[in-house]
Design an enzyme around this catalytic site. Sequence first.
Site, mmCIF file in Angstrom:
data_model
loop_
_atom_site.group_PDB
_atom_site.id
_atom_site.type_symbol
_atom_site.label_atom_id
_atom_site.label_comp_id
_atom_site.label_asym_id
_atom_site.label_seq_id
_atom_site.Cartn_x
_atom_site.Cartn_y
_atom_site.Cartn_z
ATOM 1 C CG HIS A 132 53.957 99.893 19.130
ATOM 2 N ND1 HIS A 132 53.790 99.021 18.079
ATOM 3 C CD2 HIS A 132 54.732 99.246 20.038
ATOM 4 C CE1 HIS A 132 54.441 97.896 18.345
ATOM 5 N NE2 HIS A 132 55.021 98.000 19.530
ATOM 6 C CG ASP A 209 48.035 101.101 21.065
ATOM 7 O OD1 ASP A 209 47.841 100.288 21.980
ATOM 8 O OD2 ASP A 209 49.099 101.155 20.419
ATOM 9 C CD GLN A 212 53.109 99.211 26.959
ATOM 10 O OE1 GLN A 212 53.273 99.057 28.159
ATOM 11 N NE2 GLN A 212 53.587 98.371 26.062
ATOM 12 C CE LYS A 235 52.340 94.961 24.615
ATOM 13 N NZ LYS A 235 53.762 95.047 24.354
ATOM 14 C CB CYS A 373 57.791 99.017 18.019
ATOM 15 S SG CYS A 373 58.388 97.344 17.874
#
Length: 414
Positions: A132, A209, A212, A235, A373
Amino acid sequence: MTPARAPAVAAFDAGRLRAQFPILAQQVNGKPLVYLDNAATTQKPVAVIEAIASYYREINSNVHRGAHALSDRATSAFEGARDAVCRFINSPSREQVIWTRGTTESINLVAATFARSRLRAGDEILVSGLAHHSNIVPWQLAAEAAGAKVVSIPVTDDARLDLEAFARLLGERTRLVALEHVSNAMGTVHPVERIIAMAHAAGVPVLLDGAQAVGHMPVDVQALDCDFYAFSGHKMFGPTGIGVLYGKREWLESMPPWQGGGEMIETVSFEGTRYAALPYRFEAGTPHIAGAVGLGAAIEWLAGIDRAAATAHEDALLAHALELARELPGFRLVGSAPHKVAVLSFLLEGGHPQDVGTLLDQQGVAVRTGHHCAQPLMARFGVPGTIRASFSLYNTHAEVEGLFAALHKVRSFL
Ligand code: PLP
């Protein structure tokens, strides 16, 4: 992914769960809402909405400061939420849980402190080719300041990271590896334990990261052995504007402060300032107290969910979607990694993704279209963007069917 869907549905009643999400009961454009933009943000259960409302209704006050009852209560709720995060990700201590505005701010914090203080000319940061933008641009900013380089880890045709290429790229100049636990654009779940072990064998720390991942699977930062883990509350059924940076203590303690202000200091004088201990040294200013409380409530809510059953349900939704996709002329899947969360990134022959998105919206189906993104990843696949249907635990098989019925209608307009 398993094609058999009946047992998972029986074990996990998404229909009943939906009753806890009032927003899902509405009509959009005169049609029942089919919300399939969960990778952008998840909806919030009543438990989270109520926790935020009752925080403001009953205990709103600033934290750590007031010598009064409300402030004490707000501080307990705020710090209690930090404890909940600590347990949620299995952090070895609460001091290693730093509140941020979200994944983006967490990564920027590490880039501006950890990376900037270590990077020298010629150094390299290896970044996932599926990343991203918020896991690319902060590293570019840090690298630019030092004369260092951001190098992307190549992506295979089925949207995995090319681990052989990664092994070749890992070298003496590598100072950090940054990758997503799960790809937002294509749903790929990376073998992060293996990647972290490879990086550590070369003496290189790893930032994951987790934006998700947290809404789809349990996360254990000690088992992963990652050096940093970043994620956003919104999220994972929590509010927007709140997120977390986890870091290994040795790194966090060695990092210079980032933003200066109240809360992050021990003492201030014009001759010099002493900074607060962890985690406060990275938490300048009044924090998003209601956001932290809401995220704590989301964690508590998730604790009542059978996550293995939820994952099986989401996998079954994806399998169902792929089955129906076979009968949709002109459907092209983009990103077919064998291990992925329930994200369907695709193109429809003859239809620009944005037009397809608009036509779906007219039928009450909310998807995301565009580059998600992840422009370098789109370039890798030679597409300007895709249509992305991303599922969550409250989605149903009827909604998968609704998506494809709507897509068949879209096709008839093309
Ligand atoms: N990383 C990934 C993989 C994402 O999917 C997102 C948001 O979509 C982000 C980072 C940025 O998260 P936020 O906007 O909550 O900071």
